[in-house]
Design a protein around this motif. Structure first.
Motif, PDB file in Angstrom:
ATOM      1  N   CYS A 122      12.624  10.469  -5.414  1.00 44.56           N
ATOM      2  CA  CYS A 122      12.455  11.256  -6.424  1.00 44.56           C
ATOM      3  C   CYS A 122      13.582  12.679  -6.284  1.00 44.56           C
ATOM      4  O   CYS A 122      13.715  13.254  -5.100  1.00 44.56           O
ATOM      5  CB  CYS A 122      11.141  12.086  -6.470  1.00 44.56           C
ATOM      6  N   VAL A 123      14.053  13.262  -7.450  1.00 48.57           N
ATOM      7  CA  VAL A 123      15.127  13.984  -7.421  1.00 48.57           C
ATOM      8  C   VAL A 123      14.312  15.529  -7.065  1.00 48.57           C
ATOM      9  O   VAL A 123      14.993  16.556  -6.846  1.00 48.57           O
ATOM     10  CB  VAL A 123      15.996  14.389  -8.601  1.00 48.57           C
ATOM     11  N   ASN A 124      13.003  15.689  -7.237  1.00 51.02           N
ATOM     12  CA  ASN A 124      12.331  16.884  -7.096  1.00 51.02           C
ATOM     13  C   ASN A 124      11.664  16.934  -5.830  1.00 51.02           C
ATOM     14  O   ASN A 124      11.729  18.177  -5.328  1.00 51.02           O
ATOM     15  CB  ASN A 124      11.112  16.926  -8.318  1.00 51.02           C
ATOM     16  N   CYS A 125      10.911  15.895  -5.226  1.00 48.38           N
ATOM     17  CA  CYS A 125      10.400  16.136  -3.842  1.00 48.38           C
ATOM     18  C   CYS A 125      10.886  15.157  -2.807  1.00 48.38           C
ATOM     19  O   CYS A 125      10.256  14.910  -1.720  1.00 48.38           O
ATOM     20  CB  CYS A 125       8.896  15.882  -3.985  1.00 48.38           C
ATOM     21  N   ASP A 126      11.852  14.260  -3.175  1.00 46.50           N
ATOM     22  CA  ASP A 126      12.514  13.246  -2.212  1.00 46.50           C
ATOM     23  C   ASP A 126      11.617  12.007  -1.903  1.00 46.50           C
ATOM     24  O   ASP A 126      11.779  11.566  -0.875  1.00 46.50           O
ATOM     25  CB  ASP A 126      12.887  13.935  -0.913  1.00 46.50           C
ATOM     26  N   SER A 127      10.473  11.954  -2.402  1.00 43.14           N
ATOM     27  CA  SER A 127       9.606  10.824  -2.322  1.00 43.14           C
ATOM     28  C   SER A 127      10.083   9.624  -2.855  1.00 43.14           C
ATOM     29  O   SER A 127      11.068   9.709  -3.830  1.00 43.14           O
ATOM     30  CB  SER A 127       8.141  11.261  -2.470  1.00 43.14           C
ATOM     31  N   THR A 128       9.413   8.467  -2.854  1.00 41.95           N
ATOM     32  CA  THR A 128      10.034   7.382  -3.433  1.00 41.95           C
ATOM     33  C   THR A 128       9.594   7.368  -5.060  1.00 41.95           C
ATOM     34  O   THR A 128       8.721   7.787  -5.363  1.00 41.95           O
ATOM     35  CB  THR A 128       8.975   6.003  -2.825  1.00 41.95           C
ATOM     36  N   ALA A 129      10.760   7.162  -5.736  1.00 41.05           N
ATOM     37  CA  ALA A 129      10.631   7.279  -7.246  1.00 41.05           C
ATOM     38  C   ALA A 129       9.871   6.214  -7.849  1.00 41.05           C
ATOM     39  O   ALA A 129      10.243   5.104  -7.297  1.00 41.05           O
ATOM     40  CB  ALA A 129      12.199   7.609  -7.659  1.00 41.05           C
ATOM     41  N   LEU A 130       9.202   6.477  -8.882  1.00 42.20           N
ATOM     42  CA  LEU A 130       8.414   5.272  -9.384  1.00 42.20           C
ATOM     43  C   LEU A 130       8.567   5.520 -10.783  1.00 42.20           C
ATOM     44  O   LEU A 130       7.841   4.675 -11.653  1.00 42.20           O
ATOM     45  CB  LEU A 130       6.836   5.345  -9.163  1.00 42.20           C
ATOM     46  N   SER A 131       9.354   6.356 -11.378  1.00 35.26           N
ATOM     47  CA  SER A 131       9.584   6.458 -12.919  1.00 35.26           C
ATOM     48  C   SER A 131      11.019   6.937 -13.250  1.00 35.26           C
ATOM     49  O   SER A 131      11.626   7.571 -12.345  1.00 35.26           O
ATOM     50  CB  SER A 131       8.695   7.571 -13.644  1.00 35.26           C
ATOM     51  N   PHE A 132      11.378   6.749 -14.470  1.00 33.90           N
ATOM     52  CA  PHE A 132      12.889   7.279 -14.906  1.00 33.90           C
ATOM     53  C   PHE A 132      12.715   7.628 -16.405  1.00 33.90           C
ATOM     54  O   PHE A 132      12.284   6.878 -16.913  1.00 33.90           O
ATOM     55  CB  PHE A 132      13.642   5.988 -14.530  1.00 33.90           C
ATOM     56  N   CYS A 133      13.189   9.078 -16.467  1.00 32.84           N
ATOM     57  CA  CYS A 133      12.910   9.466 -17.785  1.00 32.84           C
ATOM     58  C   CYS A 133      14.067   9.140 -18.494  1.00 32.84           C
ATOM     59  O   CYS A 133      15.352   9.413 -18.161  1.00 32.84           O
ATOM     60  CB  CYS A 133      12.857  11.030 -17.726  1.00 32.84           C
ATOM     61  N   LEU A 134      14.335   8.825 -19.672  1.00 30.96           N
ATOM     62  CA  LEU A 134      15.017   7.731 -20.448  1.00 30.96           C
ATOM     63  C   LEU A 134      16.127   8.936 -21.053  1.00 30.96           C
ATOM     64  O   LEU A 134      17.235   8.786 -21.595  1.00 30.96           O
ATOM     65  CB  LEU A 134      14.849   6.976 -21.473  1.00 30.96           C
ATOM     66  N   GLU A 135      15.713  10.080 -21.387  1.00 25.31           N
ATOM     67  CA  GLU A 135      16.105  11.025 -21.968  1.00 25.31           C
ATOM     68  C   GLU A 135      16.806  12.447 -20.943  1.00 25.31           C
ATOM     69  O   GLU A 135      17.577  12.802 -21.054  1.00 25.31           O
ATOM     70  CB  GLU A 135      15.085  11.711 -22.793  1.00 25.31           C
ATOM     71  N   CYS A 136      15.830  12.643 -19.871  1.00 25.28           N
ATOM     72  CA  CYS A 136      16.430  13.412 -18.716  1.00 25.28           C
ATOM     73  C   CYS A 136      17.222  12.918 -17.992  1.00 25.28           C
ATOM     74  O   CYS A 136      18.030  13.561 -17.140  1.00 25.28           O
ATOM     75  CB  CYS A 136      15.109  14.231 -17.983  1.00 25.28           C
ATOM     76  N   LYS A 137      17.267  11.416 -17.811  1.00 19.01           N
ATOM     77  CA  LYS A 137      18.174  10.744 -16.919  1.00 19.01           C
ATOM     78  C   LYS A 137      17.891  11.060 -15.365  1.00 19.01           C
ATOM     79  O   LYS A 137      18.766  11.221 -14.653  1.00 19.01           O
ATOM     80  CB  LYS A 137      19.806  10.866 -17.341  1.00 19.01           C
ATOM     81  N   ASP A 138      16.531  11.442 -15.116  1.00 16.99           N
ATOM     82  CA  ASP A 138      16.236  11.699 -13.693  1.00 16.99           C
ATOM     83  C   ASP A 138      15.064  10.560 -13.114  1.00 16.99           C
ATOM     84  O   ASP A 138      14.351  10.395 -13.743  1.00 16.99           O
ATOM     85  CB  ASP A 138      15.804  13.210 -13.429  1.00 16.99           C
ATOM     86  N   TYR A 139      15.368  10.400 -11.923  1.00 14.42           N
ATOM     87  CA  TYR A 139      14.356   9.868 -11.121  1.00 14.42           C
ATOM     88  C   TYR A 139      13.385  10.592 -10.540  1.00 14.42           C
ATOM     89  O   TYR A 139      13.745  11.486 -10.099  1.00 14.42           O
ATOM     90  CB  TYR A 139      14.979   8.830 -10.072  1.00 14.42           C
ATOM     91  N   LEU A 140      11.913  10.279 -10.863  1.00 14.11           N
ATOM     92  CA  LEU A 140      10.956  11.049 -10.410  1.00 14.11           C
ATOM     93  C   LEU A 140       9.761  10.350  -9.975  1.00 14.11           C
ATOM     94  O   LEU A 140       9.573   8.990 -10.241  1.00 14.11           O
ATOM     95  CB  LEU A 140      10.369  12.071 -11.486  1.00 14.11           C
ATOM     96  N   CYS A 141       8.965  10.709  -9.169  1.00 16.78           N
ATOM     97  CA  CYS A 141       7.874  10.210  -8.591  1.00 16.78           C
ATOM     98  C   CYS A 141       6.634  10.370  -9.762  1.00 16.78           C
ATOM     99  O   CYS A 141       6.749  11.137 -10.593  1.00 16.78           O
ATOM    100  CB  CYS A 141       7.024  10.679  -7.298  1.00 16.78           C
ATOM    101  N   LEU A 142       5.353   9.724  -9.836  1.00 19.42           N
ATOM    102  CA  LEU A 142       4.614   9.986 -10.658  1.00 19.42           C
ATOM    103  C   LEU A 142       4.020  11.146 -11.102  1.00 19.42           C
ATOM    104  O   LEU A 142       3.884  11.857 -11.938  1.00 19.42           O
ATOM    105  CB  LEU A 142       3.562   8.860 -10.607  1.00 19.42           C
ATOM    106  N   LYS A 143       3.884  11.944  -9.777  1.00 24.68           N
ATOM    107  CA  LYS A 143       3.173  13.271  -9.946  1.00 24.68           C
ATOM    108  C   LYS A 143       4.009  14.263 -10.503  1.00 24.68           C
ATOM    109  O   LYS A 143       3.880  15.077 -11.281  1.00 24.68           O
ATOM    110  CB  LYS A 143       2.884  13.668  -8.444  1.00 24.68           C
TER     111      LYS A 143
END
Length: 624
Positions: free
Chosen positions: A375-396
């Motif tokens: 995750c680009v925000n909390c460095d945990s394992t990413a489980l989502s990808f925003c197709l418009e923000c182009k960022d990898y994020l965890c679900l929370k």
């Protein structure tokens, strides 16, 4: 008686020539290790009076000779390089005349006007004038002499100047004033070296100290005259200082060079402040901010984002200079990092709003499904990808960032978390328990808890590719729907154009403490704020019912709140005025106060004692 023999006038060699030449440029001595080539750039002449003269044929020599017919005659030399056989050509010569500098003899397909043999060239020049009858007999007789003597190469003054130029540098000036390239050659700096051109520019802008003056002497050499003693020299009074500064900058680090330049900037301001006294502009002014940006490699005309921090750092440097008469190197490093960071942020912002920031981002589905992306925000394992923000994020983090606002409608691509570890993405779906699990949890934990008939059921592989394609199509369709059509873009009026330009305007204060705005891109400055006044045609602005009533209220005049239908019809403004008139401002934004100061002073006698504040310090004496 024998007949008398006819008397024949014998040719009498010229033993003394009255020269008329004027050396425009002495040129320089050509240095070479090849003895054969070195001999070609030297001459040995024996005159008619049996005197032998030796000397150097300079490269870049340029001389002029005025003829009795009113036309000037020029001769120029240049470096001859080597021929096809590898033999040195020696110096090349060219002769021209008239103010347009027509080459003699005229150019043709076999000659470019440059000759290796000066005697051959001079014979062609004399033949050119004789055939066309352009010169008188006296002038032709005068020109029938050694061109080395006529144009001043074989002259004691020229040879002395060449010998002196080999030992001491001199500032050449072909025009009315020396240009940047001539100052660069004087300091022995390559004009193409951009890192050292600031030093050349500094010497160019440095004024001569009293009582020194300068003038353009023979050979286009700038001579410096000390009026109190009559001393004349080719050496600039500050040449030694700039020479030492040049040697230091060639060995110093970039930060040390910036430190020297900042110290010189503050020193020059203090020196000019003493001379100008109260007429000196403040240190935080457009000129000094522009020089500050140039020190750190920024052009404020195009990089306006660094102006704000340049002003702040200039204040910090002034405090340090007032305290220690020097700016610490650590302050220079911090300022350089800050400005570089500002420029990087500005570049990212421009790319973001231009839509080019994430063009090169490639979505790796296999890496995301394997749990190798964080995750680009909390460095945990990413489980989502925003197709418009182009960022990898965890679900929370995805839920927190996309719970409201315009991001709420973004197209997400979310993986299914493992039902046991809730950390890694699920890869298979158990058809017996209807749970989605990762490979590790299914093989090591879940399968051990299944009964015998449940173990026989094959798990189903989760197809993330199909899910991604479905959400990607949705995101593309949403982007197409949000695109602004050309018909939807309103036309910009003059005020809108002014608001666009206001991004290049920066506030400053003059010596009287009055605020003004300066535009580095255009060089303009004005007192009025460049911010655009709101317009009634903009969306969200209430249409005024009565323009005349609003104007009278803003001027402080009393107005009856009840406007009759007849008065409304008579006072109603034209539609064009209502559609484009300025919105009446109130409060601190208004041009006029609700109650004039004169009225307040009349109502409250205590206000009559108000006086303007007494200024104890001038604006340029306010401590930083």
């Amino acid at each position: 008686m024998a007949a008398a023999k006819p008397i024949i006038d014998a040719h009498i060699p010229k033993t003394k020539i009255e020269t008329r030449h004027r050396v425009i440029r002495f040129g320089q001595t050509h240095r070479t290790e090849d003895e054969k080539e070195a001999k070609l750039y030297a001459y040995l002449h024996q005159r008619a009076d049996l005197k032998v003269s030796r000397g150097i044929i300079p490269v870049g020599f340029y001389s002029c000779m005025n003829l009795d017919e009113g036309q000037p005659l020029y001769m120029e030399t240049r470096y001859g390089d080597y021929d096809r056989d590898g033999e040195p050509n020696g110096p090349m010569y060219q002769v021209s005349w008239t103010a347009e500098k027509e080459v003699i003899p005229p150019l043709d397909s076999l000659s470019d006007g440059w000759y290796k043999d000066l005697d051959d060239l001079w014979s062609n020049v004399l033949s050119f004038f004789e055939k066309r009858g352009m010169l008188s007999e006296e002038t032709l007789e005068y020109l029938d002499a050694d061109p080395f003597v006529l144009f001043g190469i074989d002259d004691a003054l020229t040879q002395q100047a060449l010998a002196k130029l080999d030992k001491f540098p001199a500032l050449m000036c072909d025009g009315s004033v020396p240009v940047l390239e001539e100052w660069a050659y004087y300091l022995r700096i390559d004009p193409k070296d951009k890192k050292m051109l600031w030093l050349v520019q500094a010497m160019l802008e440095t004024e001569l100290p009293r009582p020194w003056t300068c003038y353009k002497g023979i050979g286009s050499i700038v001579c410096y005259l000390r009026s109190d003693s009559g001393q004349v020299t080719w050496k600039h009074p500050f040449y030694d200082y700039f020479k030492q500064l040049r040697d230091f900058c060639r060995q110093a680090s970039p930060e040390e060079v910036m430190q020297v330049r900042v110290n010189r900037l503050l020193w020059s301001y203090e020196a000019s402040r003493v001379e100008a006294e109260h007429d000196q502009e403040p240190l935080i002014s457009p000129s000094y901010v522009a020089r500050m940006g140039a020190i750190f490699g920024f052009e404020v005309k195009t990089a306006g984002c660094v102006v704000r921090n340049c002003k702040a750092q200039l204040k910090a440097f002034a405090k340090a200079y007032r305290r220690n008469q020097d700016v610490e190197l650590e302050l220079i490093r911090n300022c350089n990092e800050m400005l570089q960071r500002d420029m990087a942020k500005y570049g990212e912002m421009v790319q973001h709003w231009s839509g080019n920031l994430h063009d090169e981002v490639k979505f790796d589905l296999n890496q995301l499904a394997a749990g190798e992306t964080f995750c680009v925000n909390c460095d945990s394992t990413a489980l989502s990808f925003c197709l418009e923000c182009k960022d990898y994020l965890c679900l929370k983090c995805f839920q927190d960032l996309h719970s409201k606002g315009s991001r709420k409608s973004h197209a997400p691509f979310c993986l299914v978390p493992c039902a046991l570890c809730v950390v890694l993405p699920a890869k298979i779906h158990c058809t017996f328990t209807d749970k989605s699990l990762c490979h590790k949890c299914y093989a090591m934990k879940h399968i051990k808890l299944l009964p015998m008939d449940g173990k026989e059921n094959q798990p189903r592989r989760i197809n993330y590719v199909e899910q991604y394609n479905r959400y990607a199509d949705f995101a593309k369709q949403r982007v197409e729907d949000l695109k602004v059509q050309p018909d939807d873009i309103p036309e910009l009026d003059d005020r809108a154009y002014e608001s666009v330009l206001s991004t290049d305007w920066h506030p400053f204060y003059d010596a009287r403490g009055v605020k003004y705005y300066h535009n580095f891109a255009t060089g303009e400055r004005m007192r009025q704020s460049p911010e655009r006044v709101p317009n009634t045609a903009e969306p969200g602005v209430n249409e005024p019912e009565n323009v005349q009533a609003l104007l009278s209220i803003s001027a402080g005049e009393e107005q009856d709140a009840q406007v009759t239908a007849s008065s409304f019809a008579t006072l109603k403004a034209p539609a064009s005025l209502k559609a484009s008139g300025p919105v009446p401002l109130s409060g601190f934004d208004s041009l006029k106060s609700d109650v004039p100061a004169a009225v307040l002073a009349a109502d409250d006698p205590e206000n009559r004692l108000l006086r303007p504040p007494y200024r104890t310090l001038m604006p340029n004496e306010v401590p930083f």
